[in-house]
Design an enzyme around this catalytic site. Structure first.
Site, PDB file in Angstrom:
ATOM      1  N   SER A   1     -85.715 -56.893 -63.024  1.00 23.56           N
ATOM      2  CA  SER A   1     -85.280 -56.760 -61.627  1.00 23.56           C
ATOM      3  C   SER A   1     -86.458 -56.653 -60.668  1.00 23.56           C
ATOM      4  O   SER A   1     -86.291 -56.831 -59.463  1.00 23.56           O
ATOM      5  CB  SER A   1     -84.373 -55.530 -61.466  1.00 23.56           C
ATOM      6  OG  SER A   1     -85.086 -54.332 -61.702  1.00 23.56           O
TER       7      SER A   1
ATOM      8  N   CYS B   1     -84.918 -48.290 -51.817  1.00 25.31           N
ATOM      9  CA  CYS B   1     -84.747 -49.721 -52.024  1.00 25.31           C
ATOM     10  C   CYS B   1     -83.879 -49.991 -53.246  1.00 25.31           C
ATOM     11  O   CYS B   1     -83.149 -50.978 -53.299  1.00 25.31           O
ATOM     12  CB  CYS B   1     -86.103 -50.400 -52.188  1.00 25.31           C
ATOM     13  SG  CYS B   1     -87.093 -50.445 -50.678  1.00 25.31           S
TER      14      CYS B   1
ATOM     15  N   ARG C   1     -89.493 -59.534 -56.275  1.00 27.00           N
ATOM     16  CA  ARG C   1     -90.393 -59.177 -55.174  1.00 27.00           C
ATOM     17  C   ARG C   1     -91.796 -58.793 -55.641  1.00 27.00           C
ATOM     18  O   ARG C   1     -92.743 -58.873 -54.865  1.00 27.00           O
ATOM     19  CB  ARG C   1     -89.808 -58.009 -54.374  1.00 27.00           C
ATOM     20  CG  ARG C   1     -89.679 -56.728 -55.192  1.00 27.00           C
ATOM     21  CD  ARG C   1     -88.668 -55.749 -54.621  1.00 27.00           C
ATOM     22  NE  ARG C   1     -88.541 -54.571 -55.474  1.00 27.00           N
ATOM     23  CZ  ARG C   1     -87.815 -54.528 -56.582  1.00 27.00           C
ATOM     24  NH1 ARG C   1     -87.160 -55.605 -56.977  1.00 27.00           N
ATOM     25  NH2 ARG C   1     -87.737 -53.431 -57.297  1.00 27.00           N
TER      26      ARG C   1
ATOM     27  N   ASP D   1    -100.106 -46.684 -61.635  1.00 25.07           N
ATOM     28  CA  ASP D   1     -98.667 -46.877 -61.785  1.00 25.07           C
ATOM     29  C   ASP D   1     -98.306 -46.505 -63.215  1.00 25.07           C
ATOM     30  O   ASP D   1     -98.995 -46.894 -64.151  1.00 25.07           O
ATOM     31  CB  ASP D   1     -98.267 -48.327 -61.501  1.00 25.07           C
ATOM     32  CG  ASP D   1     -96.792 -48.471 -61.145  1.00 25.07           C
ATOM     33  OD1 ASP D   1     -95.951 -47.951 -61.925  1.00 25.07           O
ATOM     34  OD2 ASP D   1     -96.479 -49.084 -60.121  1.00 25.07           O
TER      35      ASP D   1
ATOM     36  N   CYS E   1     -72.869 -42.498 -59.955  1.00 31.57           N
ATOM     37  CA  CYS E   1     -73.555 -43.450 -59.079  1.00 31.57           C
ATOM     38  C   CYS E   1     -74.530 -44.227 -59.953  1.00 31.57           C
ATOM     39  O   CYS E   1     -74.249 -44.469 -61.119  1.00 31.57           O
ATOM     40  CB  CYS E   1     -74.240 -42.736 -57.921  1.00 31.57           C
ATOM     41  SG  CYS E   1     -75.498 -41.533 -58.407  1.00 31.57           S
TER      42      CYS E   1
ATOM     43  N   ASP F   1     -92.667 -45.580 -53.021  1.00 29.78           N
ATOM     44  CA  ASP F   1     -91.316 -45.800 -52.520  1.00 29.78           C
ATOM     45  C   ASP F   1     -90.468 -44.533 -52.511  1.00 29.78           C
ATOM     46  O   ASP F   1     -89.239 -44.608 -52.479  1.00 29.78           O
ATOM     47  CB  ASP F   1     -90.610 -46.873 -53.359  1.00 29.78           C
ATOM     48  CG  ASP F   1     -90.479 -46.471 -54.834  1.00 29.78           C
ATOM     49  OD1 ASP F   1     -90.991 -45.400 -55.210  1.00 29.78           O
ATOM     50  OD2 ASP F   1     -89.853 -47.232 -55.596  1.00 29.78           O
TER      51      ASP F   1
END
Length: 393
Positions: free
Chosen positions: A78, A197, A82, A71, A351, A139
């Site tokens: 944030s 997500c 999870r 990673d 956005c 993801d």
């Protein structure tokens, strides 16, 4: 279908290992032989995020001898909703290092290999070659296709999972015994069609549900017990609390694992293959992209602009750029928002990161708003360069 064990058993378990794994050892299907196989196994988790968190923790607890984690990201506040492998004190740290510390705390007997880098076509084959099994917690579609292609080319199985809002999916792809990811999804979805997500959200505990299923499948593959999800797609609906599985057949015409494959090596550019944005959007943003600083200067100069936020209402409630009007992307795609756009003002779109606003820019330019622009980097760029006090997500 039952498959043979993926790895050979280690020579022995120490007294400490027998004590630690006693609840495994008394299960007849696992037993001493199965635990020795776990000890001898080398498993790589791609991603230390939502799916990688429970994956790494439970693989470590199960006694997998070597755990790799790749990673390149750092822990953000944030993430903590999870990504349970990280804690408050880890914010700002590299995820791979934070995850490795948690794994060692769970099980000091595990050898943790840290890959604090981006997985690319330049390193994926070399990294994957050192492991028996890959657990995919990515993801984005570009990395998913690259993981699949590398695993097939190397002849390795991998456990795949996907999550979005309240829905999850999981499967095992192993071209030697069943389908690969391309058999299920021959082509990536059109750019912007499937929100991530980060755009649509995810129920935090869903990560544990799907991540633990991935670990369950990994253990079955490594030890040769049960019937893994090869040739089956498991679908989970957390709201209805419903699990179901559908058969996935190997595609004989698959470009990668079919009878006459045309993809015999990694693609040069998986981002281009998956199309981060459509060709129309790429053409629209050329020469029509401004920075967050440019937007601030326009506002300070009181220029005649109409600033539109094309995100979803829930995102707008979390954080918004001052002066922006919310008109979600979908209203542009179905055409309902076009008639309400002012003809006497310069349209400025934004956005979260710039992908959705690029797609909308293509739509409104084709509708005649030739001087419209969008903000590259979106809200994230505004927070980073203009107002760091605003919350991110």
């Amino acid at each position: 279908m039952s498959l043979p064990p993926l790895v050979e058993p280690a020579a022995e378990l120490t007294v400490d290992e027998v004590r630690r794994y006693s609840r495994h050892l008394i299960i007849p299907d696992v037993g001493m032989a199965g635990q020795k196989r776990l000890k001898n196994a080398k498993v790589l988790c791609v991603g230390a995020g939502g799916l990688g968190s429970p994956g790494l923790l439970y693989l470590a607890a199960a006694g997998v001898g070597t755990l790799g984690v790749i990673d390149f990201d750092v822990v953000d506040e944030s993430n903590l909703q999870r990504q349970v492998i990280h804690g408050q004190s880890d914010v700002g740290r590299p995820k791979a290092e934070s995850a490795a510390d948690s794994v060692r705390e769970i099980n000091s007997l595990v050898n943790v290999v840290i890959h604090n880098e981006v997985l690319t076509t330049d390193n994926v084959m070399e990294i994957f070659a050192g492991y028996d099994l890959i657990v995919d917690g990515t993801d984005n579609f570009a990395t998913r296709y690259m993981v699949n292609d590398a695993a097939v080319l190397l002849g390795k199985p991998y456990v795949w999972g996907s999550i979005y809002r309240f829905d999850g999916q999981a499967s095992v792809f192993w071209a030697e015994h069943g389908p690969c990811y391309r058999c299920l999804y021959p082509e990536p979805p059109p750019p912007g069609m499937v929100p991530s997500c980060a755009e649509g959200g995810v129920l935090g505990v869903l990560c544990a549900s799907i991540g633990s299923i991935q670990v369950n499948e990994a253990i079955k593959l490594l030890t040769g017990i049960g019937e893994p999800l090869v040739g089956r797609l498991m679908i989970y609906d957390a709201l209805e609390m419903n699990y179901r599985s559908v058969k996935v057949r190997k595609d004989p015409e698959c470009v990668l694992c079919g009878k006459n494959p045309t993809v015999t090596q990694l693609l040069e550019d998986y981002e281009a293959f998956c199309g981060a944005v459509s060709e129309e959007a790429q053409e629209a943003v050329s020469g029509s992209t401004i920075t967050a600083a440019d937007l601030k200067s326009m506002q300070d100069a009181d220029e005649n602009i109409y600033l539109i936020d094309v995100r979803e209402p829930n995102e707008y409630e979390i954080v918004s750029i001052p002066g922006a009007v919310l008109i979600p992307k979908g209203e542009f795609l179905n055409g309902s928002a076009l008639e309400g756009l002012p003809q006497d003002k310069k349209i400025v779109l934004h956005c979260k990161s710039g992908a959705r606003s690029a797609e909308v820019l293509a739509v409104i330019k084709s509708a005649g708003f030739a001087d419209a622009v969008h903000v590259g980097g979106g809200v994230l760029s505004w927070i980073k360069t203009i107002d760091p006090s605003l919350p991110t997500y």
